[in-house]
Design an enzyme around this catalytic site. Structure first.
Site, PDB file in Angstrom:
ATOM      1  N   ILE A 102      42.072  53.806  47.150  1.00 24.67           N
ATOM      2  CA  ILE A 102      41.373  54.485  46.059  1.00 24.67           C
ATOM      3  C   ILE A 102      39.851  54.404  46.229  1.00 24.67           C
ATOM      4  CG2 ILE A 102      41.042  54.461  43.555  1.00 24.67           C
ATOM      5  CD1 ILE A 102      43.895  53.071  43.458  1.00 24.67           C
ATOM      6  N   TYR A 130      49.036  39.324  38.444  1.00 26.43           N
ATOM      7  CA  TYR A 130      48.440  40.637  38.672  1.00 26.43           C
ATOM      8  C   TYR A 130      48.197  41.352  37.346  1.00 26.43           C
ATOM      9  CZ  TYR A 130      47.687  45.382  40.364  1.00 26.43           C
ATOM     10  OH  TYR A 130      47.146  46.621  40.606  1.00 26.43           O
ATOM     11  N   LYS A 171      44.679  42.556  35.435  1.00 26.73           N
ATOM     12  CA  LYS A 171      44.403  43.937  35.036  1.00 26.73           C
ATOM     13  C   LYS A 171      44.108  44.035  33.539  1.00 26.73           C
ATOM     14  CE  LYS A 171      44.096  45.375  38.844  1.00 26.73           C
ATOM     15  NZ  LYS A 171      42.920  46.114  39.338  1.00 26.73           N
ATOM     16  N   THR A 204      48.922  53.588  48.656  1.00 22.56           N
ATOM     17  CA  THR A 204      47.935  52.839  49.450  1.00 22.56           C
ATOM     18  C   THR A 204      48.638  51.634  50.073  1.00 22.56           C
ATOM     19  OG1 THR A 204      47.301  51.272  47.725  1.00 22.56           O
ATOM     20  CG2 THR A 204      46.156  53.389  47.727  1.00 22.56           C
TER      21      THR A 204
HETATM   22  N1  LIG Z   1      47.896  51.506  44.583  1.00 30.53           N
HETATM   23  C1  LIG Z   1      48.285  51.548  43.315  1.00 30.53           C
HETATM   24  O1  LIG Z   1      49.341  52.095  42.992  1.00 30.53           O
HETATM   25  C2  LIG Z   1      47.445  50.961  42.249  1.00 30.53           C
HETATM   26  C3  LIG Z   1      47.865  51.065  40.916  1.00 30.53           C
HETATM   27  C4  LIG Z   1      47.093  50.497  39.915  1.00 30.53           C
HETATM   28  C5  LIG Z   1      45.922  49.861  40.223  1.00 30.53           C
HETATM   29  N2  LIG Z   1      45.509  49.727  41.516  1.00 30.53           N
HETATM   30  C6  LIG Z   1      44.247  49.043  41.781  1.00 30.53           C
HETATM   31  O2  LIG Z   1      43.444  49.821  42.627  1.00 30.53           O
HETATM   32  C7  LIG Z   1      42.482  49.002  43.274  1.00 30.53           C
HETATM   33  C8  LIG Z   1      42.365  49.420  44.725  1.00 30.53           C
HETATM   34  O3  LIG Z   1      43.595  49.285  45.320  1.00 30.53           O
HETATM   35  P1  LIG Z   1      44.176  50.252  46.453  1.00 30.53           P
HETATM   36  O4  LIG Z   1      45.544  50.591  46.032  1.00 30.53           O
HETATM   37  O5  LIG Z   1      43.215  51.302  46.772  1.00 30.53           O
HETATM   38  O6  LIG Z   1      44.364  49.173  47.629  1.00 30.53           O
HETATM   39  P2  LIG Z   1      43.672  48.992  49.052  1.00 30.53           P
HETATM   40  O7  LIG Z   1      43.788  50.245  49.832  1.00 30.53           O
HETATM   41  O8  LIG Z   1      44.260  47.752  49.589  1.00 30.53           O
HETATM   42  O9  LIG Z   1      42.131  48.750  48.691  1.00 30.53           O
HETATM   43  C9  LIG Z   1      41.620  47.505  48.365  1.00 30.53           C
HETATM   44  C10 LIG Z   1      40.191  47.415  48.824  1.00 30.53           C
HETATM   45  O10 LIG Z   1      39.647  46.146  48.456  1.00 30.53           O
HETATM   46  C11 LIG Z   1      39.154  45.491  49.617  1.00 30.53           C
HETATM   47  N3  LIG Z   1      39.330  44.050  49.518  1.00 30.53           N
HETATM   48  C12 LIG Z   1      40.498  43.367  49.486  1.00 30.53           C
HETATM   49  N4  LIG Z   1      40.274  42.046  49.423  1.00 30.53           N
HETATM   50  C13 LIG Z   1      38.930  41.891  49.427  1.00 30.53           C
HETATM   51  C14 LIG Z   1      38.075  40.769  49.392  1.00 30.53           C
HETATM   52  N5  LIG Z   1      38.562  39.513  49.328  1.00 30.53           N
HETATM   53  N6  LIG Z   1      36.743  40.971  49.435  1.00 30.53           N
HETATM   54  C15 LIG Z   1      36.252  42.218  49.491  1.00 30.53           C
HETATM   55  N7  LIG Z   1      36.997  43.311  49.513  1.00 30.53           N
HETATM   56  C16 LIG Z   1      38.327  43.157  49.491  1.00 30.53           C
HETATM   57  C17 LIG Z   1      39.967  46.056  50.746  1.00 30.53           C
HETATM   58  O11 LIG Z   1      39.319  45.864  51.978  1.00 30.53           O
HETATM   59  P3  LIG Z   1      40.212  45.474  53.297  1.00 30.53           P
HETATM   60  O12 LIG Z   1      41.251  46.533  53.430  1.00 30.53           O
HETATM   61  O13 LIG Z   1      39.224  45.408  54.400  1.00 30.53           O
HETATM   62  O14 LIG Z   1      40.826  44.139  52.986  1.00 30.53           O
HETATM   63  C18 LIG Z   1      40.051  47.517  50.336  1.00 30.53           C
HETATM   64  O15 LIG Z   1      38.869  48.187  50.623  1.00 30.53           O
HETATM   65  C19 LIG Z   1      42.944  47.572  43.056  1.00 30.53           C
HETATM   66  O16 LIG Z   1      42.122  46.975  42.077  1.00 30.53           O
HETATM   67  C20 LIG Z   1      44.357  47.741  42.516  1.00 30.53           C
HETATM   68  O17 LIG Z   1      44.683  46.689  41.668  1.00 30.53           O
HETATM   69  C21 LIG Z   1      46.248  50.275  42.541  1.00 30.53           C
END
Ligand SMILES: NC(=O)c1ccc[n+]([C@@H]2O[C@H](COP(=O)([O-])OP(=O)(O)OC[C@H]3O[C@@H](n4cnc5c(N)ncnc54)[C@H](OP(=O)(O)O)[C@@H]3O)[C@@H](O)[C@H]2O)c1
Lengths: 267, 286
Positions: free
Chosen positions: B13, B166, B170, B201
């Site tokens: 995202i 988790y 949130k 993702t």
């Molecule tokens: N996917 C869903 O269905 C969904 C639903 C509801 C909410 N969300 C929320 O959306 C947000 C983004 O998630 P996403 O689904 O886009 O997942 P994602 O693709 O895994 O993105 C997470 C991002 O955070 C970075 N990150 C992880 N650990 C970190 C750390 N310790 N320090 C700095 N950066 C860090 C990752 O970098 P690296 O890849 O380099 O580790 C990546 O850029 C999260 O807050 C998640 O809770 C997602």
């Protein structure tokens, strides 16, 4: 309750420190990682409002340990509990490893642990019970090809703890050996456990629960804690089955897991 | 030119939002975990859009000292290149865990990254946001509903359940946004939470166990591509007049938990300030 924790800045050390913090104990934390200690100290003080003292120290270095003891004596700190968490683990075959790395395992896991244990029991608080915890491992229950040095060093701690417990019983000291399966303490261990697949995950113990139950049991006068019912079954089986067969099975399993871990591309 | 800071901007995202905002003419400052992933993300955005104004900063947002370094670096960049102005801060970096694991401070990792990191970073960048009456957007989730914050044990060290941890993190996102609005809306700074919906993702595959990986591999197939929620962020960034709602899903206001009260928000604010060793209202001057 004044508690000294070695290896405090690592995953298991942090879990024990947090558990002690929840209970309101005063902590003296040591680790070779100075910056990690300071972070943990801040975190514990902010969470639990307890007294935390830290001193970075290389437990394998007598001089470094003496410096720490001097600090302890200068402030007349006396202890009620020692948690020996510091320990090392490298994976790999005996001949495949660097010589000095192998020596390091025994130096830290055994020699250094004895040094600090001797020194801290001498500095126990007068007129109170004292508790010592050694972190052995489920690996101590079996011969462990490919983890031979590590497993033997943990066996040393297990046997040592059992004997010391007897020696110190009358002096109001309780000694407990903790024998956990895998635990997710570092990023590498997360990957390592994942590589072992199913068996890796089911023998994995939750850190926070291990910390809590270990303290409960140690304070309750118990001498051994193998967390997890599956691990207890495994350790029991380990006693029934001839050691040479166990060794062969373990070798087969580890060899596969390590190949999978080291060469994930082949999958 | 408006400036946006986005955490977790290297994948999922966060990456799509960074890319979209850059196309819409924002200067984007992305924050990621590793140098390697940041440089890759930057290259990808520039290859699709050579005019993009984009820069990346990296560090482990789980560790407070690294959050502090990042916020100082970004602050220095803003002072030097953007007249000390920041229009949007998007706290998006997040993680999922299968086990209880702690940060260097001994804090539970999901709580530390999903909530505390954003709380700490926002504190550092607030003076820059105030100058533009800027907006803070936090990536929340519908899953914040149906639970309460466990105030006596926010790290959940008793009876740890990774899914509850988790969800709680949130819920904290929404409470934090509410707390910001209670304190700073009068000065023109507003906070929003975006519920991205179920998004395809890799979040469930990073440092988790086989079971979570398996469940996530199946679940994410039903998710929308991350370009879909990215539009909601852009919507919130582009509205001339600051939108009045708190939570948004697909560019529309959406409902949130009854737990989101000013009282709980204040309680979380006080707790988080203590855990970060900071005090809102005493930010560094620009
Ligand atoms: N996917 C869903 O269905 C969904 C639903 C509801 C909410 N969300 C929320 O959306 C947000 C983004 O998630 P996403 O689904 O886009 O997942 P994602 O693709 O895994 O993105 C997470 C991002 O955070 C970075 N990150 C992880 N650990 C970190 C750390 N310790 N320090 C700095 N950066 C860090 C990752 O970098 P690296 O890849 O380099 O580790 C990546 O850029 C999260 O807050 C998640 O809770 C997602």
């Amino acid at each position: 309750m004044n508690v000294l924790i070695t290896g405090a800045a690592g995953g298991l050390g942090r879990a024990f420190a947090a558990e002690c913090g929840r209970r309101g104990y005063s902590l003296f934390l040591t680790d070779i990682n100075r910056e990690g200690l300071l972070c943990l100290q801040r975190g514990l003080e902010r969470q639990f409002n307890i007294t935390v003292t830290t001193k970075a120290c290389d437990l394998t270095n007598a001089e470094s340990v003496n410096d720490m003891l001097e600090l302890i004596d200068r402030h007349s700190i006396r202890f009620d509990m020692l948690l020996n968490i510091a320990g090392l683990d490298f994976e790999g075959s005996f001949m495949g490893r660097e010589r000095e790395k192998i020596i390091e395992i025994v130096t830290l896991n055994n020699a250094a642990t004895l040094r600090i244990t001797h020194a801290v029991i001498q500095r126990r608080r007068k007129g109170r019970c004292f508790t010592v915890v050694f972190v052995s491992s489920l690996a101590s229950m079996f011969p462990m090809p490919l983890k031979a040095t590590y497993a033997a060093s943990k066996r040393f701690l297990l046997d040592f703890a059992t004997s010391l417990r007897q020696e110190l019983k009358e002096q109001n000291v309780n000694v407990l050996a903790l024998c956990p399966g895998g635990m997710v303490t570092t990023r590498e261990s997360m990957e390592g456990i994942a590589a072992q697949g199913f068996w890796g995950e089911v023998t994995t113990n939750p850190l926070e629960t291990v910390a809590r139950k270990t303290l409960d049991r140690a304070l309750d006068g118990k001498g051994l804690y193998v967390p997890g019912s599956l691990n207890r079954t495994l350790s029991f089986l380990g006693k029934l089955i001839p050691r040479s067969i166990v060794a062969a099975v373990v070798y087969w399993r580890w060899n596969r897991a390590q190949n999978r871990w080291l060469n994930p591309a082949k999958e | 030119m408006k400036t946006a800071v986005i955490t977790g901007a290297t994948s999922g995202i966060g990456f799509e939002t960074a890319s979209l905002l850059a196309r819409k003419g924002f200067r984007v400052l992305g924050i990621g975990h590793s140098e390697e992933n940041c440089l890759k993300a930057q290259e990808r955005i520039l290859s699709e859009n050579p005019d993009a104004k984009i820069a990346y900063f990296w560090g482990d947002l789980m560790q407070q000292r690294e959050v502090l370094c990042l916020s100082r670096d970004v602050a220095a960049y803003l002072s030097e290149n953007c007249d000390g102005e920041l229009n949007v801060l998007i706290n998006n970096a997040g993680c999922v865990r299968s086990w209880y694991a702690t940060t260097d401070e001994g804090y539970e990792q999901q709580f530390a990254l999903n909530h505390l990191a954003g709380f700490y970073l926002t504190h550092g960048l607030l003076p820059f946001l105030k100058k533009t009456k800027g907006r803070i957007i936090i990536t929340g989730s519908k899953s914040h509903k149906g639970i309460k914050v466990r105030w006596g044990d926010v790290m959940l060290s008793r009876g740890y359940n990774p899914l509850i941890a988790y969800k709680q993190s949130k819920l904290c996102n929404v409470l934090f946004a509410k707390g910001i609005n209670d304190r700073y809306a009068a000065e023109g700074v507003r906070a929003y939470v975006v519920d991205p919906g179920l998004v395809n993702t890799d979040i469930g595959n990073k440092k988790t166990g086989t079971l979570v990986k398996l469940i996530w591999a199946l679940r994410k197939l039903q998710g929308v591509p991350p370009t879909v929620p990215a539009k909601t962020y852009a919507f919130l960034c582009e509205q001339e007049k600051a939108p009045e709602g708190l939570c948004y899903y697909l560019c529309r206001e959406t409902t949130y938990s009854k737990q989101v009260t000013s009282e709980n928000a204040s309680r979380l604010f006080a707790l988080s300030e203590r855990l970060c060793g900071i005090c809102y209202g005493r930010e560094a001057a620009v």
